[in-house]
Design a protein around this motif. Sequence first.
Motif, PDB file in Angstrom:
ATOM      1  N   ILE A  20       0.715  -1.270   0.189  1.00  0.00           N
ATOM      2  CA  ILE A  20       0.226  -0.432  -0.018  1.00  0.00           C
ATOM      3  C   ILE A  20       0.684   1.218   0.194  1.00  0.00           C
ATOM      4  O   ILE A  20       0.597   1.860  -0.712  1.00  0.00           O
ATOM      5  N   MET A  21       1.780   1.005   0.582  1.00  0.00           N
ATOM      6  CA  MET A  21       2.929   2.608   0.942  1.00  0.00           C
ATOM      7  C   MET A  21       4.138   2.718  -0.334  1.00  0.00           C
ATOM      8  O   MET A  21       3.746   3.770  -0.789  1.00  0.00           O
ATOM      9  N   GLN A  22       4.078   1.223  -1.128  1.00  0.00           N
ATOM     10  CA  GLN A  22       4.379   1.805  -2.158  1.00  0.00           C
ATOM     11  C   GLN A  22       3.393   2.395  -3.212  1.00  0.00           C
ATOM     12  O   GLN A  22       4.585   2.587  -4.144  1.00  0.00           O
ATOM     13  N   GLU A  23       2.414   1.654  -3.545  1.00  0.00           N
ATOM     14  CA  GLU A  23       1.332   1.838  -4.156  1.00  0.00           C
ATOM     15  C   GLU A  23       1.505   3.947  -3.980  1.00  0.00           C
ATOM     16  O   GLU A  23       0.753   4.337  -4.777  1.00  0.00           O
ATOM     17  N   GLY A  24       0.892   4.017  -2.464  1.00  0.00           N
ATOM     18  CA  GLY A  24       1.328   5.507  -2.816  1.00  0.00           C
ATOM     19  C   GLY A  24       2.199   6.964  -2.754  1.00  0.00           C
ATOM     20  O   GLY A  24       2.117   7.822  -3.752  1.00  0.00           O
ATOM     21  N   ARG A  25       3.499   5.658  -2.807  1.00  0.00           N
ATOM     22  CA  ARG A  25       4.687   7.159  -3.310  1.00  0.00           C
ATOM     23  C   ARG A  25       4.514   6.519  -5.084  1.00  0.00           C
ATOM     24  O   ARG A  25       5.228   7.474  -5.532  1.00  0.00           O
ATOM     25  N   GLU A  26       3.904   5.184  -5.930  1.00  0.00           N
ATOM     26  CA  GLU A  26       4.342   5.691  -6.694  1.00  0.00           C
ATOM     27  C   GLU A  26       3.169   6.842  -7.216  1.00  0.00           C
ATOM     28  O   GLU A  26       3.283   7.500  -8.500  1.00  0.00           O
ATOM     29  N   GLU A  27       2.107   5.976  -7.236  1.00  0.00           N
ATOM     30  CA  GLU A  27       0.625   7.252  -7.291  1.00  0.00           C
ATOM     31  C   GLU A  27       0.896   9.187  -6.534  1.00  0.00           C
ATOM     32  O   GLU A  27       0.910  10.324  -7.531  1.00  0.00           O
ATOM     33  N   GLY A  28       1.990   9.045  -5.929  1.00  0.00           N
ATOM     34  CA  GLY A  28       2.816  10.691  -5.476  1.00  0.00           C
ATOM     35  C   GLY A  28       3.843  10.955  -6.858  1.00  0.00           C
ATOM     36  O   GLY A  28       3.643  12.369  -6.548  1.00  0.00           O
ATOM     37  N   GLN A  33       4.230  10.015  -9.715  1.00  0.00           N
ATOM     38  CA  GLN A  33       3.471  10.312 -11.026  1.00  0.00           C
ATOM     39  C   GLN A  33       2.476  11.588 -10.681  1.00  0.00           C
ATOM     40  O   GLN A  33       2.884  12.449 -11.730  1.00  0.00           O
ATOM     41  N   LYS A  34       1.806  11.942  -9.445  1.00  0.00           N
ATOM     42  CA  LYS A  34       1.241  13.117  -9.457  1.00  0.00           C
ATOM     43  C   LYS A  34       2.520  14.397  -9.890  1.00  0.00           C
ATOM     44  O   LYS A  34       2.211  15.613  -9.939  1.00  0.00           O
ATOM     45  N   GLY A  35       3.813  14.293  -8.890  1.00  0.00           N
ATOM     46  CA  GLY A  35       4.536  15.065  -8.656  1.00  0.00           C
ATOM     47  C   GLY A  35       5.276  15.458 -10.346  1.00  0.00           C
ATOM     48  O   GLY A  35       5.452  16.336  -9.989  1.00  0.00           O
ATOM     49  N   LEU A  36       5.729  14.444 -10.648  1.00  0.00           N
ATOM     50  CA  LEU A  36       6.383  14.355 -11.685  1.00  0.00           C
ATOM     51  C   LEU A  36       4.980  15.581 -12.972  1.00  0.00           C
ATOM     52  O   LEU A  36       5.296  16.188 -13.912  1.00  0.00           O
ATOM     53  N   GLU A  37       3.880  15.389 -13.060  1.00  0.00           N
ATOM     54  CA  GLU A  37       2.697  15.898 -13.768  1.00  0.00           C
ATOM     55  C   GLU A  37       3.031  17.298 -13.470  1.00  0.00           C
ATOM     56  O   GLU A  37       3.233  18.343 -14.264  1.00  0.00           O
ATOM     57  N   GLU A  38       2.525  17.691 -12.190  1.00  0.00           N
ATOM     58  CA  GLU A  38       2.661  18.974 -11.908  1.00  0.00           C
ATOM     59  C   GLU A  38       3.727  19.418 -12.157  1.00  0.00           C
ATOM     60  O   GLU A  38       3.676  20.926 -12.982  1.00  0.00           O
ATOM     61  N   GLY A  39       4.907  18.980 -12.025  1.00  0.00           N
ATOM     62  CA  GLY A  39       6.110  20.129 -11.850  1.00  0.00           C
ATOM     63  C   GLY A  39       6.674  19.686 -13.441  1.00  0.00           C
ATOM     64  O   GLY A  39       6.906  20.685 -14.127  1.00  0.00           O
ATOM     65  N   LEU A  40       5.731  18.568 -14.687  1.00  0.00           N
ATOM     66  CA  LEU A  40       5.812  18.850 -16.035  1.00  0.00           C
ATOM     67  C   LEU A  40       5.069  19.996 -16.568  1.00  0.00           C
ATOM     68  O   LEU A  40       5.619  20.604 -17.013  1.00  0.00           O
ATOM     69  N   GLN A  41       3.682  20.635 -15.472  1.00  0.00           N
ATOM     70  CA  GLN A  41       2.835  21.300 -16.307  1.00  0.00           C
ATOM     71  C   GLN A  41       3.644  22.144 -15.616  1.00  0.00           C
ATOM     72  O   GLN A  41       3.569  23.876 -16.603  1.00  0.00           O
TER      73      GLN A  41
END
Length: 170
Positions: free
Chosen positions: A60-68, A70-78
């Motif tokens: 569950i923690m790994q899934e949360g990290r991956e989602e975080g 991914q979201k961080g990468l998308e926001e950083g890219l934008q």
Amino acid sequence: VEEVITSLKSVGGEAGKELLSLTYILASLVFENEADCRWLKKRFKMLQDILRDTWAYKEIMQEGREEGLQKGLEEGLQKGLEEGRQEGRQEGREEGRQQRLKDQRQMLMTLVQVHFSNIAHLAQERADAIKDPEVLQSLILKVVAAQDEEEAKQILLSVSRAASRKKRKK
């Protein structure tokens, strides 16, 4: 839930830890009342060290990290794209400004060389010193209107004095 926790703590081992993790997850699906949720969190907080070692918790923690991530990468890219666009527009404006200055300097020099070749060196010095396209444009118009070389020379000399006074005021 309390009975299940007590029973599972007595089981011990990996199986007990895994079942406690699942109990917490299942209980979180059932408890909706704020007070019950607080109690559940508090109760399992005591078991946190035990739960952290389970594969379910780690997954569950790994899934949360991956989602975080991914979201961080998308926001950083934008954000990066927007900053890049702004920087590009700024660079484009500056390049346009520099090209305009270059063209105006060339125009002034052509005008001076054709009509007042004896003051070409002075005109080149003044043109190179001017960093504002509007000031250079104004100088060109004044030199075009000059009746003779002496008047053109005075116009070129006055530009440096006017620019110096303008700098001191700032």
